[in-house]
Design a protein around this motif. Structure first.
Motif, PDB file in Angstrom:
ATOM      1  N   ASP A 114      34.056  30.570  32.768  1.00  0.00           N
ATOM      2  CA  ASP A 114      34.029  29.137  32.475  1.00  0.00           C
ATOM      3  C   ASP A 114      35.444  28.575  32.405  1.00  0.00           C
ATOM      4  O   ASP A 114      35.640  27.376  32.529  1.00  0.00           O
ATOM      5  CB  ASP A 114      33.340  28.893  31.121  1.00  0.00           C
ATOM      6  N   HIS A 115      36.409  29.453  32.141  1.00  0.00           N
ATOM      7  CA  HIS A 115      37.802  29.012  32.007  1.00  0.00           C
ATOM      8  C   HIS A 115      38.638  29.423  33.213  1.00  0.00           C
ATOM      9  O   HIS A 115      39.839  29.593  33.100  1.00  0.00           O
ATOM     10  CB  HIS A 115      38.432  29.598  30.737  1.00  0.00           C
ATOM     11  N   ARG A 135      39.456  28.575  37.322  1.00  0.00           N
ATOM     12  CA  ARG A 135      39.272  27.546  38.364  1.00  0.00           C
ATOM     13  C   ARG A 135      40.056  27.939  39.618  1.00  0.00           C
ATOM     14  O   ARG A 135      41.022  28.697  39.549  1.00  0.00           O
ATOM     15  CB  ARG A 135      39.808  26.191  37.872  1.00  0.00           C
ATOM     16  N   ALA A 192      42.796  27.218  42.342  1.00  0.00           N
ATOM     17  CA  ALA A 192      44.057  26.461  42.318  1.00  0.00           C
ATOM     18  C   ALA A 192      44.862  26.847  43.553  1.00  0.00           C
ATOM     19  O   ALA A 192      44.800  27.991  44.015  1.00  0.00           O
ATOM     20  CB  ALA A 192      44.846  26.785  41.052  1.00  0.00           C
ATOM     21  N   ALA A 196      45.791  22.301  40.502  1.00  0.00           N
ATOM     22  CA  ALA A 196      44.427  22.595  40.054  1.00  0.00           C
ATOM     23  C   ALA A 196      43.555  21.361  40.196  1.00  0.00           C
ATOM     24  O   ALA A 196      42.688  21.075  39.369  1.00  0.00           O
ATOM     25  CB  ALA A 196      44.429  23.111  38.625  1.00  0.00           C
ATOM     26  N   LEU A 210      42.573  18.819  37.459  1.00  0.00           N
ATOM     27  CA  LEU A 210      43.178  19.334  36.221  1.00  0.00           C
ATOM     28  C   LEU A 210      44.692  19.241  36.254  1.00  0.00           C
ATOM     29  O   LEU A 210      45.368  19.583  35.283  1.00  0.00           O
ATOM     30  CB  LEU A 210      42.741  20.786  35.989  1.00  0.00           C
ATOM     31  N   ALA A 225      42.736  32.219  41.973  1.00  0.00           N
ATOM     32  CA  ALA A 225      42.002  32.008  40.715  1.00  0.00           C
ATOM     33  C   ALA A 225      42.999  31.777  39.598  1.00  0.00           C
ATOM     34  O   ALA A 225      43.869  32.610  39.342  1.00  0.00           O
ATOM     35  CB  ALA A 225      41.133  33.219  40.410  1.00  0.00           C
ATOM     36  N   GLY A 278      40.565  23.136  41.460  1.00  0.00           N
ATOM     37  CA  GLY A 278      39.907  22.555  40.289  1.00  0.00           C
ATOM     38  C   GLY A 278      38.438  22.935  40.189  1.00  0.00           C
ATOM     39  O   GLY A 278      37.824  22.798  39.132  1.00  0.00           O
ATOM     40  N   ASP A 279      37.851  23.424  41.297  1.00  0.00           N
ATOM     41  CA  ASP A 279      36.437  23.835  41.273  1.00  0.00           C
ATOM     42  C   ASP A 279      36.308  25.206  40.596  1.00  0.00           C
ATOM     43  O   ASP A 279      37.250  26.000  40.604  1.00  0.00           O
ATOM     44  CB  ASP A 279      35.890  23.979  42.697  1.00  0.00           C
ATOM     45  N   PRO A 280      35.098  25.486  40.068  1.00  0.00           N
ATOM     46  CA  PRO A 280      34.824  26.868  39.647  1.00  0.00           C
ATOM     47  C   PRO A 280      34.895  27.798  40.863  1.00  0.00           C
ATOM     48  O   PRO A 280      34.733  27.343  41.997  1.00  0.00           O
ATOM     49  CB  PRO A 280      33.394  26.828  39.094  1.00  0.00           C
TER      50      PRO A 280
END
Lengths: 784, 342
Positions: free
Chosen positions: A44-45, A47, A49, A69, A72, A91, A143-145
Motif C-alpha cells: 500500500d506504501h 508506488r 516512480a 512519483a 505525489l 518501485a 504514482g500508480d500502485p
C-alpha cells in the motif's frame, strides 16, 4: 499448500469474505486451514516512480536520485543499486512503510544526504528473490500502485487434509469450494482453443495403466527471459521460486489448475517421438535439481530416441531443460497413475510439487485444459511465440464416472436431520456434480471428472458433500436408541488392573518402557538376538529388536534412577513379544503380559529387598511358592535366584541382579507371567465353617546344614502323612553354640486338630512322633 | 475417754492423715489401720457390747458415720491420686508424629494408566465393551480391512514399523474395530485402548510409542446427529464440564464421512489464546461414520447396519490433564516425574 486470497477472489468474482474469515470457512467446510497471514501489506506504501536524474555521492557507491512519483511529486532518494539510472520506471517505497521483519522506512540521512523513502529491489518487497538491483517496470504511470502487485493474504492449508482431493491442489479447485460455500459464481480461467494442424510429435505409451493420457504442444520462436513482475510476485507469494518466463508459466498453471506440466527444449530432444515407458534397470536421469538418479524397472520415464529424459510425474531432466538460449519448446501435460508416482517418489526420496499432485490421482481431462491455459500465458510472456503444428494427444479411453443413486430418506437418516431436496440439488450442482431426478425419493448423481478419480464413488461420499455444505453445526445432537445392557466384561483386563493397583499400593511406581531393545543390550543379558523379532526399519539401530523380556529396560530404569535416589521401587506391566505363534488364529507372535517389579537400595545386604519382593509376589499372586532356581542367568546373583510356582506351574522368578548389572548398591527384580497367573488365579473364596474344637500346637527344632532351606524342612513336615496336621509355621532359626559352625537350628510350630472332636493325648503324641520320624528319616536331628 | 470421744478423735486424725497423705500406698496403710477388717473401727465395734443398751443405737450410728467419713475421704484422695498418675503417664507418652511413618509409601500408577482407567469406566457405564488387540498386527487388520489401499501414504516406510514376515507394529488401535466386529457382531459398542507405534523421530511433542483409545458403535440407525450427541456426552464426562464441540471435514479412509472434532478451547473459552493458536478451537479427535468397506471386513452387512467410530489420543489427554509439556517423560521411567502422580 499455500493459497493466495487475491487469486481465489479473481476466480470467484464477487467474493465478499475477508481472508481470515475465508480461512475459517474453508476449515469448517472443506479442509483444515493452518493459518492466514497477510502477505506484503506494505505494498500500500509502494508506488511506481520514474528516475529523472542521478548524481554520484562522493566517497560512496550510492547515488542521489531525483524521482518523479506523478501526483505525489518529485522526491530525492539515495540508492545503492547499480541499475539506478535516469529514465527507468521503478518501485518507490514511501516514508511510513514497514517492510518485512519490521523494517521501517522513513525519511533518513544516507551518505550525508536526505532520502525520502527508498527504491526497492525485488526481495525487499516480496516480488521475487533478486537483490542485484532495483525493480524495473515496462508499463504504468508514476504514482500508480505497482501493476498486478497488491497486498495479499496467504491461506495455508494442511496438506494431509487434501489427501483425497486432487482438485484442491490448485487455486481453481479451492475457488470452486469457496464459490459453493459463499454462493458466488466461479470463473474458469481456461480459454477455449480450437486446435488445428498435424501433431508435430508422436507419443508412444507403453502401458496406459501407468500413463492414461499424454498431451503436448510444440512451440517455436520462443524467447527466454524473466517473467513479468506480476507473475513473479504471484509465484513468490505462494512460495514458488520464479525462474524464467516459460518455466514460471508452467508453475503458475500447476498452482492454478493442479495439473503439472513440463517444458523440454525441443532442439535438445532426439528424434520426434516421445516414449512413455518403464525405466530400464539401472537407467540414469540427471535431474533438474542437479542430482543424478539411478532407476529400477518400476519407475516410469519420459524418453526420446536417446534415452530417459525425465522421471515421469516427478522431475524433469537437466540436459533437455529450458535454458537462456531455448528457441523451441515441447510442453508436456500428462496424466500418470497415482500409485506408480508415489512409489517412485518415495523410493527416490524425492517429493516434488508435481509428484505430490500426481499421487493424489489427477483428472485425465485436465491435461489439454492446462495446455490451453499455458498457450494463452506464453503469448503474454514471450511475444512472438508460435504453435508448431497442432495438439498431440494420446489417451486411453476414459471410463465415464459412475452414476450414484442417492436415496434422500437414507441421506436424512445418515445425517440425522432432514435436508430439503432442493437444497441437496443446489449443493451438488454448486460443486459441479451432475444431478438428475430418479423417481420421487432419489437422485442420480454423477461426480465431476476431477472428483471421480478416487474421491467419490459411493453414496456415503455424497453424505459428506451435503453434510459439510449444510454445516455440521446445523445438525442437532440426538441420543441414539440403544439397548441398555451391561457390556461383556473383560476379566483379564480387570485382573491386570488389580495387579497394578496392588503393586502401587505396596510402594511400587508404574513405569512404561519401549517395546524395543538393541542387539547389544539383548546380548548383555544373554538373550540371543536371533530369538527376537526384528524391526526391519528401526528408528535407531538401538531399537532393532522386539523385547522378549521386560528385564533389560527395567535394569536401565534402575541405573537411571539410582543417579538421583538411594532407594526406590518401580514396576512395569507390558507385553513380551515372542517369535512363536500366540493364541490368535492368524498366527501372530505370542504377546505375553508380564509384570516386572524392581527394588533398589544403595545400602544394605540386599536381603530386605528380596523379602519385600517375595511379599509382593504373595500379594499379587496369593499362594505362590518360592523355590531355588538352580542355574542362575548371567545377570542374576548366582546364589540369589528363585523360581515362583503356583499350582506346580512356574509363574515367575525373583532374583538379585548380578553385581556386573548393578554396580552400586543392590537391585532385586520380580518377574511375573501375568497370563499364567490369570489362568491359575484363585477361584472365588468358599467359606469354611469356624473350628468348633480346640487345636493343639507343639514346636519342633530341627538341626540342619547352614544352607538347608527352611522350606525344604517344612515341606518334609507337611508331607509326613500326619492325619491330624493342620499347618506348619516357621518360627525362627538359631546359629551358634552349641551347634557346629556349619549348622543351624530351624524351629517350626506344628498345629494338629480335628473337625469333629478334641484330640486325645494319644493322638497328639502319635502326630508328634510321626512328624519327628519324617524329619529324622531325611537325615536331620532334632534339637531338644 | 468415752467411746464417742474416741471415735470422734479417730475420725479427725484419720481424715487429717488422709488429707496429708502423699501416695496411694500411704492411703492404703491408713485404710488398713482405720477401716480395714482388723482396723481401729473394727476394734471399736467390738466395744459396742459394753455400751449401755439405750446408747447403743446412737453409738452405732456414730460408728457408721465415722466409717463412712473416712471411706469417703479415702475414696476421694485415691481418685485424685489415680487421676494424677494417669495424667502423668499420659504426659510421659508425648510423641512426635511429624517424623515420617515407618513403612513404604504407596507408589503411583502411570498417568496414562490413570487416564485410561478413568475412560474405561466412563465407557463401561455407557454400555461399551473394553477390548484388546495385539501390538504386532497383520497388514490386513492394520490397513486393508480399514479401507486403506496399498497405495495410501500411511503405508509408507516412514510411518510404519515393519517386522520380519510381513507383520507390522500397529500404527493405530483401529484394527481392533475389525477384530471386535468379528468377535461380537452387530449391534456393537466397544472401545479398545492400547499402545501404538509410529516410525517417527522422538522430540518433545512426538513419540514413536504412544497410546490411543479406539471407539465404535454399530447399530441399525446411526447418524451424524447420534455421533454428535455421544461425543458431547463423553467429553462432558472427560472434562467434567460442558464442552462446545464442532465437526469439520477430515479425511480418514475408514470413515465416510470423516471428521475432525474440535472443542472450544477450555483455557480461553473460545476467545483465542496461545494454546488454541488464537483460533478458539482445539483439535481433539478424529471420528466419522464407519465406511461400508470396514463393516464388510468385520463381517457386518452395511445395508443393514451402520455405525460411528472415533479415536482418542490417550497420551494427549493425559498430557492435557496433567499439563505435561514433554511427551518423552511418559516413557522415561524417571521416578522424579512418575512419583508425582501418587
Amino acid at each position: 499448500m499455500k493459497f493466495s486470497a487475491n487469486w481465489i477472489a479473481e476466480l470467484a468474482p464477487g467474493l465478499a469474505v475477508k481472508p481470515h474469515e475465508l480461512g475459517a470457512l474453508i476449515t469448517t467446510k472443506t479442509a483444515e486451514c493452518e493459518g492466514t497471514e497477510a502477505y506484503a501489506p506494505f505494498l500500500d506504501h509502494v508506488r511506481l516512480a520514474r528516475v529523472l536524474d542521478v548524481r554520484p555521492v562522493e566517497g560512496s557507491k550510492n547515488v542521489h536520485a531525483t524521482i518523479d512519483a506523478g501526483p505525489l511529486g518529485r522526491k530525492q532518494v539515495v540508492c545503492g543499486a547499480p541499475n539506478c539510472r535516469a529514465g527507468i520506471l521503478t518501485a518507490w517505497v514511501m516514508p511510513g512503510a514497514e517492510l518485512k521483519g519490521g523494517r521501517k522506512i522513513g525519511t533518513a540521512q544516507v551518505s550525508g544526504l536526505e532520502s525520502e523513502g527508498m527504491l526497492a529491489a525485488g526481495d525487499e518487497i516480496g516480488v521475487n528473490r533478486e537483490h542485484d538491483g532495483i525493480l524495473e517496470f515496462s508499463e504504468g504511470a508514476p504514482g500508480d500502485p505497482l501493476p498486478g502487485i497488491a497486498p495479499d493474504h496467504i491461506i495455508e492449508i494442511d496438506n494431509k487434509s487434501l489427501t483425497h482431493r486432487p482438485d484442491l491442489w490448485g487455486h481453481l479447485g479451492m475457488a470452486r469450494e469457496v464459490a459453493a460455500i459463499t454462493g458466488v459464481a466461479l470463473r474458469d480461467p481456461v480459454p477455449e482453443v480450437e486446435w488445428a494442424g498435424e501433431p508435430p510429435l508422436r507419443v508412444e505409451i507403453e502401458d496406459y495403466e501407468l500413463c492414461p493420457r499424454y498431451s503436448a504442444l510444440v512451440f517455436e520462436n520462443v524467447t527466454i527471459g524473466p517473467s513479468p513482475l506480476w507473475l513473479q510476485y504471484r509465484l513468490e507469494s505462494i512460495g514458488l521460486n520464479p525462474i524464467s518466463n516459460i518455466v514460471d508459466v508452467t508453475n503458475l498453471v500447476m498452482a492454478e489448475l493442479a495439473q503439472p506440466t513440463h517444458a523440454f527444449d525441443a532442439d535438445l530432444l532426439k528424434g520426434s517421438t516421445i516414449y512413455v515407458r518403464r525405466a530400464r534397470p539401472g537407467e540414469r536421469v540427471q535431474a533438474l535439481n542437479e542430482e543424478e538418479y539411478a532407476l529400477d524397472g518400476q519407475a516410469l520415464v519420459i524418453s526420446d530416441e536417446g534415452g530417459a529424459e525425465a522421471i515421469a510425474g516427478v522431475i524433469g531432466g537437466r540436459p533437455t531443460g529450458i535454458h537462456s538460449g531455448t528457441r523451441r519448446v515441447v510442453l508436456e501435460s500428462a496424466n500418470f497413475q497415482a500409485a506408480s508416482i508415489r512409489k517412485t517418489s518415495s523410493r527416490l526420496k524425492l517429493r516434488t510439487d508435481a509428484s505430490m499432485r500426481f499421487e493424489k490421482a489427477q483428472d485425465p481431462h485436465n491435461t489439454v485444459r492446462a495446455l490451453a491455459r499455458c498457450w494463452e500465458l506464453f503469448q503474454m510472456v514471450s511475444p512472438g511465440i508460435r504453435l508448431a503444428g497442432g495438439l498431440v494427444d494420446n489417451a486411453a479411453p476414459v471410463k465415464p464416472p459412475p452414476v450414484i443413486r442417492l436415496d434422500l430418506a437414507w441421506l436424512n437418516r445418515k445425517i440425522g436431520r432432514a435436508v430439503d431436496r432442493q437444497e441437496v440439488e443446489r449443493i451438488l450442482r454448486s460443486l459441479a456434480f451432475g444431478v438428475e431426478p430418479e423417481g420421487a425419493e432419489a437422485l442420480a448423481v454423477t461426480a465431476p471428472s476431477w472428483r471421480a478419480t478416487k474421491d467419490i464413488s459411493i453414496a456415503e461420499d455424497l453424505v459428506e458433500e451435503i453434510g459439510r455444505m449444510i454445516g455440521y453445526a446445523s445438525i442437532p445432537p440426538r441420543p441414539p436408541l440403544a439397548p441398555s445392557e451391561p457390556p461383556p466384561d473383560s476379566p483379564e483386563r480387570e485382573y491386570q488392573y488389580e495387579l497394578r493397583r496392588r503393586a502401587s499400593a505396596q510402594g511400587f511406581t508404574e513405569v512404561y518402557n519401549y517395546s524395543f531393545l538393541s542387539e547389544e543390550l539383548a546380548q548383555r543379558f544373554g538373550f540371543p538376538p536371533e530369538e527376537h523379532i526384528q524391526v526391519l526399519n528401526p528408528i535407531a539401530s538401538d531399537q532393532g529388536l522386539m523385547r522378549i523380556s521386560l528385564v533389560p529396560r527395567i535394569v536401565r530404569n534402575i541405573e537411571d534412577n539410582a543417579r538421583h535416589m538411594d532407594s526406590f521401587r518401580l514396576f512395569e506391566m507390558g507385553n513380551e513379544i515372542h517369535k512363536r505363534a500366540g493364541a490368535t488364529d492368524d498366527g501372530l507372535p505370542a504377546e505375553i503380559p508380564h509384570l516386572v517389579a524392581a527394588l533398589y537400595a544403595k545400602d544394605g545386604g540386599g536381603e530386605a529387598g528380596l523379602f519385600e519382593l517375595k511379599r509382593l509376589a504373595g500379594i499379587l499372586a496369593p499362594g505362590v511358592e518360592v523355590s531355588p532356581a538352580g542355574a542362575a542367568r548371567c545377570f542374576e546373583h548366582p546364589r540369589r535366584a528363585w523360581t515362583l510356582k503356583s499350582h506346580g506351574e512356574t509363574v515367575g522368578r525373583v532374583f538379585e541382579l548380578h553385581p556386573s548389572h548393578c554396580e552400586h548398591g543392590r537391585g532385586a527384580i520380580l518377574d511375573l507371567d501375568v497370563a499364567a497367573l490369570f489362568r491359575l488365579r484363585p477361584a472365588p473364596v468358599k467359606y469354611k465353617p469356624l473350628r468348633r474344637f480346640p487345636v493343639s500346637e507343639f514346636d519342633l527344632s530341627v538341626v540342619a546344614g547352614s544352607r538347608v532351606e527352611a522350606g525344604v524342612v517344612r515341606s518334609l513336615l507337611l508331607r509326613a502323612g500326619v492325619p491330624t496336621l493342620l499347618g506348619v509355621e516357621f518360627v525362627g532359626q538359631y546359629e551358634g553354640a552349641p551347634l557346629a559352625a556349619d549348622e543351624k537350628s530351624l524351629s517350626f510350630r506344628v498345629t494338629l486338630g480335628a473337625a469333629d472332636h478334641t484330640l486325645s493325648a494319644d493322638e497328639i503324641t502319635a502326630g508328634r512322633e510321626q512328624a519327628i520320624a519324617a524329619v529324622q528319616a531325611a537325615g536331620y536331628q532334632l534339637r531338644m | 475417754m468415752s467411746l464417742a470421744d474416741t471415735l470422734q478423735e479417730l475420725k479427725e486424725s484419720a481424715t487429717g492423715r488422709i488429707a496429708r497423705a502423699s501416695s496411694l500406698d500411704e492411703l492404703e496403710a491408713i485404710r488398713v489401720e482405720t477401716v480395714g477388717r482388723k482396723g481401729v473401727l473394727a476394734g471399736a465395734g467390738k466395744e459396742m457390747a459394753q455400751v449401755a443398751k439405750d446408747e447403743r443405737a446412737a453409738m452405732g450410728q456414730l460408728l457408721n458415720a465415722v466409717k463412712a467419713a473416712i471411706e469417703s475421704a479415702l475414696e476421694e484422695r485415691t481418685s485424685a491420686f489415680q487421676a494424677a498418675a494417669l495424667t502423668a503417664r499420659l504426659d510421659a507418652e508425648w510423641m512426635d508424629l511429624t517424623v515420617p511413618a515407618p513403612g513404604v509409601n504407596p507408589g503411583a500408577l502411570h498417568p496414562v494408566t490413570q487416564v485410561q482407567r478413568y475412560l474405561e469406566d466412563v465407557f463401561t457405564s455407557m454400555g461399551f465393551a473394553v477390548l484388546s488387540g495385539p501390538e504386532v498386527e497383520t497388514e490386513f487388520h492394520n490397513f486393508d480391512a480399514l479401507n486403506i489401499p496399498p497405495t495410501h501414504p500411511a503405508r509408507d516406510m516412514q510411518d510404519t514399523f515393519w517386522l520380519e514376515g510381513g507383520r507390522l507394529l500397529r500404527t493405530h488401535t483401529s484394527p481392533v474395530q475389525v477384530r471386535g466386529m468379528k468377535r461380537l457382531g452387530a449391534p456393537l459398542r466397544m472401545i479398545a485402548p492400547g499402545r501404538v507405534f509410529r516410525n517417527e523421530e522422538v522430540d518433545p511433542s512426538h513419540e514413536h510409542t504412544f497410546y490411543q483409545l479406539e471407539g465404535m458403535m454399530v447399530d441399525r440407525e446411526v447418524s451424524i446427529a447420534h455421533m454428535l450427541y455421544f461425543m458431547k456426552t463423553l467429553l462432558k464426562e472427560i472434562f467434567q464440564r460442558e464442552v462446545t464441540v464442532r465437526l469439520r471435514p477430515g479425511y480418514f479412509p475408514f470413515v465416510e464421512p470423516g471428521f475432525e472434532l474440535d472443542i472450544q478451547c477450555l483455557l480461553c473459552g473460545g476467545g483465542g489464546c496461545a494454546v488454541c493458536k488464537y483460533t478458539g478451537w482445539v483439535e481433539l479427535l478424529p471420528c466419522g461414520l464407519v465406511h461400508p468397506n470396514v463393516l464388510r471386513a468385520g463381517g457386518i452387512d452395511p445395508g443393514e447396519w451402520n455405525g460411528f467410530a472415533f479415536g482418542l489420543g490417550l497420551t494427549r489427554l493425559a498430557m492435557m490433564r496433567y499439563g505435561i509439556d514433554d511427551i518423552r517423560l511418559l516413557q522415561s521411567g524417571d521416578l522424579r516425574f512418575l512419583n508425582q502422580f501418587r
